[in-house]
Design an enzyme around this catalytic site. Structure first.
Site, mmCIF file in Angstrom:
data_model
loop_
_atom_site.group_PDB
_atom_site.id
_atom_site.type_symbol
_atom_site.label_atom_id
_atom_site.label_comp_id
_atom_site.label_asym_id
_atom_site.label_seq_id
_atom_site.Cartn_x
_atom_site.Cartn_y
_atom_site.Cartn_z
ATOM 1 N N ASP A 151 16.631 -5.799 -60.256
ATOM 2 C CA ASP A 151 15.755 -5.708 -61.427
ATOM 3 C C ASP A 151 16.144 -6.777 -62.442
ATOM 4 O O ASP A 151 17.324 -6.908 -62.786
ATOM 5 C CB ASP A 151 15.883 -4.317 -62.057
ATOM 6 N N HIS A 225 3.769 -5.171 -57.703
ATOM 7 C CA HIS A 225 4.309 -5.026 -59.059
ATOM 8 C C HIS A 225 4.705 -6.376 -59.655
ATOM 9 O O HIS A 225 4.382 -6.669 -60.807
ATOM 10 C CB HIS A 225 5.513 -4.081 -59.033
#
Length: 312
Positions: A151, A225
């Protein structure tokens, strides 16, 4: 030869990624602005009083102020884009808007230093505030979220970082500041783990093992995403700085990601959320939302350190 220095010192928006963090969101009693003002203006001294114990732990605290109390607390007009978090309602999922006047984003390599700084901040603020949300995050393996993917790898670096995060001449009264959006997401890990690795990678848009980006889907079809969260226009790609942190309580079945995004331009984050929750094209929402539910949503402006200290 004399050198000219910019007289504006930003807060540590670009503080290095750390092992621990606390996200503290508070609502302010509007009759107690003097007490709150003294605390936020003196935040650097509080950080120093805790951080000197271990300078290598890199303790920092970024303070954000919400639109509801901005004028009363600072005595200044609002920064150009500052407003409350707008709810984004798609056909299947909603980015909710929740209360919050102050944000304290506390970061360090040691959780005890984060804890102690939060304790002292709340001690000083006392009954002038109430706690809306309090989350302790941790760095998970090699900067992965609880879904198992790396992330924040798209974060800007080097000279691109201040360019993406710090307000400049376009709003000169608030140069050196940054817009901040926070959201607390809770994951359905059982549902997520029922997917194959290939299915998960299609949702995220990256390979799980080595974090390599996958090719974008055809325009007009379901996007991953990473594609929906990338904002471009005629001037190019607009980056934001993410310092997301996993959090959780396995005994309570709670597994989450605390999203925090810093940006020079608030509209960039808002457009990202519109693309995720409404879809691009509309109706094809970000499939990560089928497994991750947003439980909070609040917007702040983190003024420069110079601006904060001037409030004293």
């Amino acid at each position: 030869m004399s050198e000219r220095r910019v007289p504006i010192a930003p807060q540590q928006v670009d503080a290095p990624l750390t092992r621990s963090a606390i996200f503290l969101v508070l609502t302010v009693d509007e009759t107690r602005f003097d007490d709150v003002r003294a605390t936020v203006a003196g935040i650097e001294d509080i950080v120093k009083s805790v951080g000197f114990r271990d300078l290598d732990a890199r303790l920092s605290c970024t303070v954000g102020v919400g639109s509801r109390i901005w004028r009363g607390l600072t005595g200044h007009p609002l920064p150009a884009e500052l407003h409350s978090f707008p709810e984004v309602s798609g056909g299947a999922h909603t980015a909710v808007s929740t209360p919050g006047d102050l944000l304290f984003h506390i970061r360090a390599e040691r959780p005890d230093l984060c804890f102690e700084l939060e304790r002292l901040i709340l001690e000083q603020l006392g009954t002038a505030v109430t706690v809306d949300d309090e989350v302790s995050g941790f760095r998970y393996f090699d900067a992965r979220d609880l879904l198992g993917f790396v992330d924040g790898s798209a974060n800007p670096v080097g000279p691109d970082l201040p360019e993406a995060t710090l307000v400049g001449a376009e709003d000169s009264a608030f140069a050196g500041g940054s817009y901040v959006v926070v959201q607390k997401y809770l994951h359905d890990l059982d549902a997520w783990q029922s997917l194959t690795t290939e299915q998960q990678e299609a949702v995220i848009g990256r390979r799980k093992a080595d974090n390599i980006e996958l090719d974008d889907a055809a325009v007009g079809t379901q996007q991953a995403h990473k594609t929906l969260a990338t904002i471009t226009d005629e001037s190019g790609e607009h980056d934001i700085l993410r310092d997301n942190m996993p959090f959780g309580r396995p005994g309570a079945g709670e597994f989450g990601t605390y999203f925090i995004g810093y940006s020079r331009r608030l509209w960039v984050i808002e457009r990202m959320l519109q693309r995720m929750f409404i879809g691009d094209p509309p109706g094809l929402h970000d499939r990560i939302l089928d497994f991750s539910v947003a439980h909070t949503g609040t917007t702040f402006f983190a003024p420069s350190a110079t601006f904060l200290s001037s409030l004293a």
